[in-house]
Design a protein around this motif. Structure first.
Motif, short mmCIF file in Angstrom:
data_model
loop_
_atom_site.label_atom_id
_atom_site.label_comp_id
_atom_site.label_asym_id
_atom_site.label_seq_id
_atom_site.Cartn_x
_atom_site.Cartn_y
_atom_site.Cartn_z
N ILE A 40 17.42 -30.51 -2.54
CA ILE A 40 16.81 -30.53 -1.22
C ILE A 40 16.19 -31.90 -0.98
N ASP A 41 16.38 -32.41 0.23
CA ASP A 41 15.73 -33.64 0.64
C ASP A 41 14.32 -33.22 1.06
N THR A 42 13.34 -33.62 0.29
CA THR A 42 11.97 -33.16 0.52
C THR A 42 11.38 -33.68 1.83
N ALA A 43 11.98 -34.73 2.39
CA ALA A 43 11.48 -35.28 3.65
C ALA A 43 12.05 -34.56 4.87
N THR A 44 13.33 -34.15 4.80
CA THR A 44 13.99 -33.57 5.97
C THR A 44 14.30 -32.08 5.84
N GLY A 45 14.36 -31.58 4.60
CA GLY A 45 14.74 -30.19 4.39
C GLY A 45 16.23 -29.97 4.25
N GLN A 46 17.03 -31.04 4.36
CA GLN A 46 18.47 -30.91 4.21
C GLN A 46 18.80 -30.46 2.79
N VAL A 47 19.73 -29.53 2.65
CA VAL A 47 20.15 -29.02 1.34
C VAL A 47 21.60 -29.41 1.12
N ALA A 48 21.94 -29.82 -0.11
CA ALA A 48 23.31 -30.18 -0.47
C ALA A 48 23.55 -29.85 -1.93
N THR A 49 24.81 -29.71 -2.27
CA THR A 49 25.17 -29.52 -3.67
C THR A 49 25.28 -30.88 -4.35
N MET B 147 16.92 -21.08 -0.13
CA MET B 147 15.77 -20.94 0.76
C MET B 147 14.97 -22.25 0.80
N ARG B 148 14.27 -22.47 1.93
CA ARG B 148 13.38 -23.64 2.03
C ARG B 148 12.13 -23.26 2.81
N ARG B 149 11.10 -24.07 2.55
CA ARG B 149 9.83 -23.89 3.26
C ARG B 149 9.11 -25.23 3.24
N LYS B 150 8.41 -25.52 4.31
CA LYS B 150 7.62 -26.75 4.37
C LYS B 150 6.22 -26.43 3.87
N GLU B 151 5.79 -27.18 2.87
CA GLU B 151 4.46 -27.00 2.25
C GLU B 151 3.79 -28.37 2.14
N SER C 132 14.25 -22.98 -3.04
CA SER C 132 14.35 -21.96 -4.07
C SER C 132 15.70 -21.27 -3.96
N LEU C 133 16.21 -20.82 -5.10
CA LEU C 133 17.39 -19.97 -5.14
C LEU C 133 16.92 -18.56 -5.45
N VAL C 134 17.46 -17.58 -4.75
CA VAL C 134 17.03 -16.20 -4.95
C VAL C 134 18.22 -15.28 -4.74
N GLU D 147 9.43 -12.78 4.39
CA GLU D 147 8.16 -12.33 4.99
C GLU D 147 7.09 -13.40 4.93
N ARG D 148 7.15 -14.26 3.91
CA ARG D 148 6.15 -15.32 3.74
C ARG D 148 6.53 -16.63 4.41
N GLY D 149 7.56 -16.60 5.27
CA GLY D 149 7.89 -17.77 6.07
C GLY D 149 8.97 -18.68 5.53
N TRP D 150 9.64 -18.27 4.46
CA TRP D 150 10.75 -19.07 3.94
C TRP D 150 11.95 -18.88 4.87
N GLU D 151 12.78 -19.89 4.92
CA GLU D 151 13.98 -19.87 5.76
C GLU D 151 15.21 -19.86 4.86
N GLU D 152 16.15 -18.97 5.15
CA GLU D 152 17.42 -18.98 4.41
C GLU D 152 18.35 -19.99 5.06
#
Length: 95
Positions: free
Chosen positions: A6-15, A52-56, A63-65, A77-82
């Motif tokens: 995950i790019d911690t600045a933008t939230g972009q996810v890549a393999t 999943m991602r969330r801004k903190e 996270s992987l779930v 429920e806690r605000g994470w985005e799939e």
């Protein structure tokens, strides 16, 4: 099966493979910051796992779930985005 970052600045996810192909990560596959490895099994597949991602505190975390598990529901429920599978891709940095 893949490692996810995950790019911690933008939230972009890549393999890892996508990042190497895009030239964002070197051939050893470990990208530099702001990319950070999402902790989880090294053989994850989006068939079984949700990314999943969330801004903190101003940065994105990931996270992987297991899909459709109680933990997956709790994160939602806690605000994470799939992240949709089609959104998982590398972005080439601007010069």
């Amino acid at each position: 099966m893949a490692l996810f970052f995950i790019d911690t600045a933008t939230g972009q996810v890549a393999t890892q493979h996508q990042l190497v192909e895009a030239g964002v990560a070197p051939e050893d596959g470990i990208p530099s910051r702001p990319w950070f490895r999402i902790q989880g099994t090294g053989d994850a597949t989006t068939m079984w796992y949700a990314v999943m991602r969330r801004k903190e505190k101003g940065i994105f975390i990931g996270s992987l779930v297991f899909r459709h598990s109680p933990h997956h529901s709790l994160l939602l429920e806690r605000g994470w985005e799939e992240i949709a599978v089609e959104e998982i891709r590398a972005t080439v940095p601007l010069p």
